[in-house]
Motif scaffolding. Sequence first.
Motif, short mmCIF file in Angstrom:
data_model
loop_
_atom_site.label_atom_id
_atom_site.label_comp_id
_atom_site.label_asym_id
_atom_site.label_seq_id
_atom_site.Cartn_x
_atom_site.Cartn_y
_atom_site.Cartn_z
N GLN A 242 0.51 -0.66 -13.12
CA GLN A 242 1.05 -1.24 -14.36
C GLN A 242 1.64 -0.15 -15.25
N HIS A 243 0.98 0.98 -15.33
CA HIS A 243 1.45 2.10 -16.15
C HIS A 243 2.80 2.60 -15.63
N PHE A 244 2.94 2.69 -14.31
CA PHE A 244 4.18 3.16 -13.69
C PHE A 244 5.33 2.18 -13.93
N ILE A 245 5.09 0.89 -13.69
CA ILE A 245 6.15 -0.11 -13.85
C ILE A 245 6.58 -0.20 -15.31
N SER A 246 5.61 -0.11 -16.23
CA SER A 246 5.93 -0.15 -17.66
C SER A 246 6.82 1.03 -18.05
N ALA A 247 6.49 2.23 -17.54
CA ALA A 247 7.29 3.42 -17.86
C ALA A 247 8.70 3.29 -17.28
N LEU A 248 8.81 2.70 -16.10
CA LEU A 248 10.12 2.55 -15.46
C LEU A 248 10.98 1.56 -16.24
N SER B 151 0.84 -1.21 0.00
CA SER B 151 0.00 0.00 0.00
C SER B 151 0.87 1.25 0.00
N PHE B 152 1.97 1.22 0.75
CA PHE B 152 2.87 2.37 0.77
C PHE B 152 3.50 2.58 -0.61
N GLY B 153 3.77 1.48 -1.32
CA GLY B 153 4.30 1.59 -2.68
C GLY B 153 3.36 2.35 -3.59
N VAL B 154 2.03 2.12 -3.42
CA VAL B 154 1.04 2.84 -4.23
C VAL B 154 1.09 4.34 -3.90
N VAL B 155 1.25 4.68 -2.60
CA VAL B 155 1.35 6.08 -2.19
C VAL B 155 2.58 6.73 -2.82
N LEU B 156 3.71 6.00 -2.87
CA LEU B 156 4.92 6.53 -3.50
C LEU B 156 4.67 6.83 -4.98
N VAL B 157 3.94 5.94 -5.66
CA VAL B 157 3.64 6.16 -7.08
C VAL B 157 2.76 7.40 -7.24
N GLU B 158 1.79 7.57 -6.34
CA GLU B 158 0.97 8.79 -6.37
C GLU B 158 1.83 10.04 -6.22
N LEU B 159 2.77 9.99 -5.26
CA LEU B 159 3.64 11.14 -5.03
C LEU B 159 4.49 11.45 -6.26
N LEU B 160 4.93 10.42 -6.96
CA LEU B 160 5.79 10.61 -8.12
C LEU B 160 5.02 11.09 -9.35
N THR B 161 3.84 10.51 -9.57
CA THR B 161 3.13 10.77 -10.83
C THR B 161 2.01 11.80 -10.70
N VAL C 244 13.90 6.43 -5.72
CA VAL C 244 12.60 6.27 -5.07
C VAL C 244 11.66 5.45 -5.96
N ALA C 245 11.73 5.66 -7.27
CA ALA C 245 10.90 4.90 -8.20
C ALA C 245 11.23 3.41 -8.13
N GLU C 246 12.53 3.07 -8.09
CA GLU C 246 12.94 1.67 -7.97
C GLU C 246 12.48 1.08 -6.65
N LEU C 247 12.52 1.89 -5.59
CA LEU C 247 12.05 1.44 -4.27
C LEU C 247 10.55 1.15 -4.32
N ALA C 248 9.79 2.02 -5.00
CA ALA C 248 8.34 1.81 -5.13
C ALA C 248 8.06 0.54 -5.91
N LYS C 249 8.85 0.28 -6.96
CA LYS C 249 8.68 -0.94 -7.74
C LYS C 249 8.88 -2.17 -6.88
N GLY C 250 9.88 -2.13 -5.99
CA GLY C 250 10.11 -3.26 -5.10
C GLY C 250 8.95 -3.46 -4.14
N CYS C 251 8.37 -2.37 -3.64
CA CYS C 251 7.22 -2.47 -2.72
C CYS C 251 6.01 -3.08 -3.41
N LEU C 252 5.89 -2.90 -4.73
CA LEU C 252 4.71 -3.33 -5.46
C LEU C 252 4.84 -4.74 -6.03
N ASN C 253 5.83 -5.48 -5.60
CA ASN C 253 5.99 -6.86 -6.06
C ASN C 253 4.75 -7.67 -5.68
#
Length: 523
Positions: free
Chosen positions: A415-421, A387-397, A446-455
């Motif tokens: 999915q849109h975020f991971i594809s762009a990364l 859930s925190f990973g989703v919040v990080l994606v919100e903060l970034l995008t 931070v983006a790579e960290l969010a990707k790891g949280c969203l596994n």
Amino acid sequence: MSDGNPCSGSGCCQTSIPKGLKSLNYSLSSLNHYTNVSDFNPYWPLSRKPKYGKDAYRTDIVIEWVVKNETCEQAKANRSAYACGANANCTYPESGQGYRCLCNEGFEGNPYLQEGCLDIDECKDPESYPCHGRCKNTIGNYKCRCLLGMYGDGKIGCQGLGIITLITSILLVIICVLLYMMCKKRKKDRNFRENGGMVLKHQRKLGEGGFGSVYRGVLADDVQVAVKKFKGVDKAQMNEEFQKEMGVVSQVNHKNVVKLLGLCLETKVPLLVYEFISNGTLFKHIHDKTSQLLASWSNRLRIASEIALALNYLHSLADPPIIHGDVKSVNILLDNNHTAKVADFGASVLISSDQTIIATKIQGTLGYLDPEYLMTGFLTARSDVFSFGVVLVELLTGEKQNSSSSSGEKRNLIQHFISALETNNLFRILDLQAADEGEMDEIEAVAELAKGCLNSMGVNRPTMKEVSDELSKLKDLHQKSWAQQNSDETDYLLSRYQMLCLSHLSFNHLSFSHSASATCQRE
């Protein structure tokens, strides 16, 4: 016979009845075999004088008796000896001497017992107590109302109204009721407006969730608070949710977690009183484009680090550990100093170290929920990490979950975020501009960290402690870089200023040396 002595002994007899008498036998005889009977005898008709022997007529006997040879006024004066009970009245016999008791109208029974006279239910005896409408028993009497559309005395008879009169009467009643309701509503609305109701309507309610509503309040010492009012299908469920949240928040004490100030148990619905956080939710600042709080990367990085600190505290340092269960940007509040505060523990649970909770029902918010939790029902600390990973994606995008693309099609934010990364298009979907290359590196980290949280598999996600440590490190590096940049810029400006001063002094040495020197020193 005289009034003072109605029975003189001629043609009649008189005797007293002793107390406790159960029966009385009497016999009649005649010296002349009933051949000389006076005409005044009230019991034997002259044509039917009794005969002596077995063919003699039966005689009628009237026993005249009284309670005591007193008037009603005399008897009532001595209440201890007064013979009449409740709902009974004193009356006189035909002889006029002494008194007797009689149940009041509408009552029946023994008037000489204290509660001997009982109310008659006239509605059960329509032959004796007629009613031509709706009968209603009352104490000592009864009411009889004519049916709808009829009028008159229901005990005597009811007459029908004309159809026009009936319709008119019904319409008048309806109009009167509607007018009364309108006047009452107008009065309530006026009181509502006069008491600042419109302001309260739009400002007092702070939010609403699955377990209750949160309202803004003010204590007697003008301290503002947030009051959570619980709701539930029934009282038992509401109390269960209240006790569960109370058990969680009473264990928490951290600068980045909303503080519990007190509770109210004397109200119909239990209440929790939290500190009031004045600057709204993180969700509001991310998606309200008029907010300037997140214009800089440093603020976004700091807020992310503070949220991670709070969640790490819940998972690792609280005793017992706590799974928040509903981490989302709406549940992150910002105070006057823009410090992040984690709130809303309605879905939270206490756990023993490294224990997995098997949920009886899935709780949380779609879009932020751990997919593994959704499929298995197993709630773990790594569910909060997702859930925190989703919040990080919100903060970034700056985008919401399930937002629309430029073409209007719905797309999954994760999915849109991971594809762009993965396609090196991260900076094309960001909601901010990096100030320099150093910030670009931090954003990528931070983006790579969010990707790891969203596994999709919880075991492959980092712990909240690892996430918090990484963000704290990035924040410290950013602050050092910012301080170094400021120092370099200050040195550069000072050197440029000194050169200007020297140039100015050399150019105007003869005419303005004293003046220029003084100016440089002041500045």
